[in-house]
Design an enzyme around this catalytic site. Structure first.
Site, PDB file in Angstrom:
ATOM      1  N   ASP A   1     -95.089  26.273 -12.655  1.00 41.96           N
ATOM      2  CA  ASP A   1     -94.569  25.132 -11.912  1.00 41.96           C
ATOM      3  C   ASP A   1     -93.688  25.690 -10.790  1.00 41.96           C
ATOM      4  OD1 ASP A   1     -93.980  22.363 -11.394  1.00 41.96           O
ATOM      5  OD2 ASP A   1     -92.027  22.702 -12.316  1.00 41.96           O
TER       6      ASP A   1
ATOM      7  N   ASP B   1     -90.850  23.625  -8.441  1.00 44.60           N
ATOM      8  CA  ASP B   1     -89.475  23.132  -8.379  1.00 44.60           C
ATOM      9  C   ASP B   1     -88.841  23.188  -9.762  1.00 44.60           C
ATOM     10  OD1 ASP B   1     -87.136  22.064  -7.488  1.00 44.60           O
ATOM     11  OD2 ASP B   1     -87.938  20.122  -6.924  1.00 44.60           O
TER      12      ASP B   1
ATOM     13  N   ASP C   1     -90.509  23.641 -16.272  1.00 42.60           N
ATOM     14  CA  ASP C   1     -89.125  23.295 -16.618  1.00 42.60           C
ATOM     15  C   ASP C   1     -89.010  21.892 -17.208  1.00 42.60           C
ATOM     16  OD1 ASP C   1     -89.685  22.155 -13.937  1.00 42.60           O
ATOM     17  OD2 ASP C   1     -87.589  21.544 -14.018  1.00 42.60           O
TER      18      ASP C   1
END
Length: 265
Positions: free
Chosen positions: A12, A14, A210
């Site tokens: 991922d 961001d 995240d």
């Protein structure tokens, strides 16, 4: 879990590689480690507002060199999925911004049209109007297949949370009674596309994100090994209380690199 067994890494962006315009610790070291050890990488993100080239430029602005061809956002995922479903010349009605419109229409392969399109494809559109939503509703009710780039109902901005793509999808689903097919996370589609792009073995592919509800859930849906870093949305408390459980948790990217180096030693 022995990281020696993995030859591909899906990341991922961001919350993993950066936060806003700030590079996260360990990014350069991670990419250098992967290059030296023959570990293939791809970045996957639900963000539909930019093109892969623009993401690559953003990374370059943070001194991260990464090729656009290995960045798969939900518009690119949508385009690649669509190519497996619909021939050249298929008509599409689109609600979305530059990243989605470029992916779908820039090369002329698909035709943008409100005249009996086969698909209504919806991404985040910060300038959406009632007229656009009305047209999409009528076309879905007339039989066009309803596709959503990603299900994120909210979008974090400096002032707080604002409506995301998922909010537009919810509006249209409420109006039509038709549930959209979702390309982005937590669906499995983008993960499968990334594995195919790399030519990787799914059983030897690790994912790092995240968020539990998108990154980890999507990885698990795709049958991949799911890793979580605690540098973005999810916390240790979230992991403890959630029904969505990653296979492995790292404090940050330096911890991931250290664990991988240990297992390869």
């Amino acid at each position: 879990m022995n990281l020696r067994n993995y030859h591909a890494l899906l990341l991922d962006m961001d919350g993993v590689l950066y936060r806003g315009h700030e590079r996260m610790p360990g990014v350069a070291e991670l990419f250098d480690f992967c290059a030296k050890n023959g570990i293939m990488t791809a970045c996957i993100t639900n963000n539909a507002t930019m093109t892969p080239a623009q993401f690559s430029e953003k990374l370059a602005g943070m001194d991260i060199t990464y090729p656009a061809v290995n960045i798969i956002n939900s518009p690119i995922g949508t385009r690649l999925w669509l190519e497996s479903q619909a021939p050249q010349g298929t008509k599409i009605f689109c609600i979305g911004m530059n990243g989605l419109r470029t992916a779908l229409f820039e090369d002329g392969y698909y035709i943008e049209s409100a005249d009996a399109p086969a698909y209504v494809i919806v991404g985040l559109d910060t300038e959406v109007t009632y007229a656009k939503l009305r047209q999409a509703c009528l076309l879905i009710n007339a039989g066009a297949r309803f596709i959503g780039t990603n299900p994120d109902v909210s979008l974090p901005v400096a002032e707080g949370l604002v409506p995301g793509c998922g909010a537009l999808l919810a509006f249209l689903q409420a109006a039509t009674g038709v549930e959209p097919f979702i390309i982005g996370k937590p669906g499995a589609t983008m993960f499968h596309i990334a594995i195919k792009l790399l030519g990787a073995d799914a059983k030897r592919t690790l994912t790092i994100g995240d968020r539990l509800d998108t990154d980890v859930a999507g990885s698990l849906a795709a049958g991949l090994t799911s890793g979580l870093v605690l540098t973005g949305v999810a916390t240790t408390e979230d992991v403890a209380t959630s029904d969505i459980k990653p296979d492995v948790v790292y404090a940050d990217l330096p911890a991931l690199v250290a664990a991988w180096q240990h297992d390869l030693a």
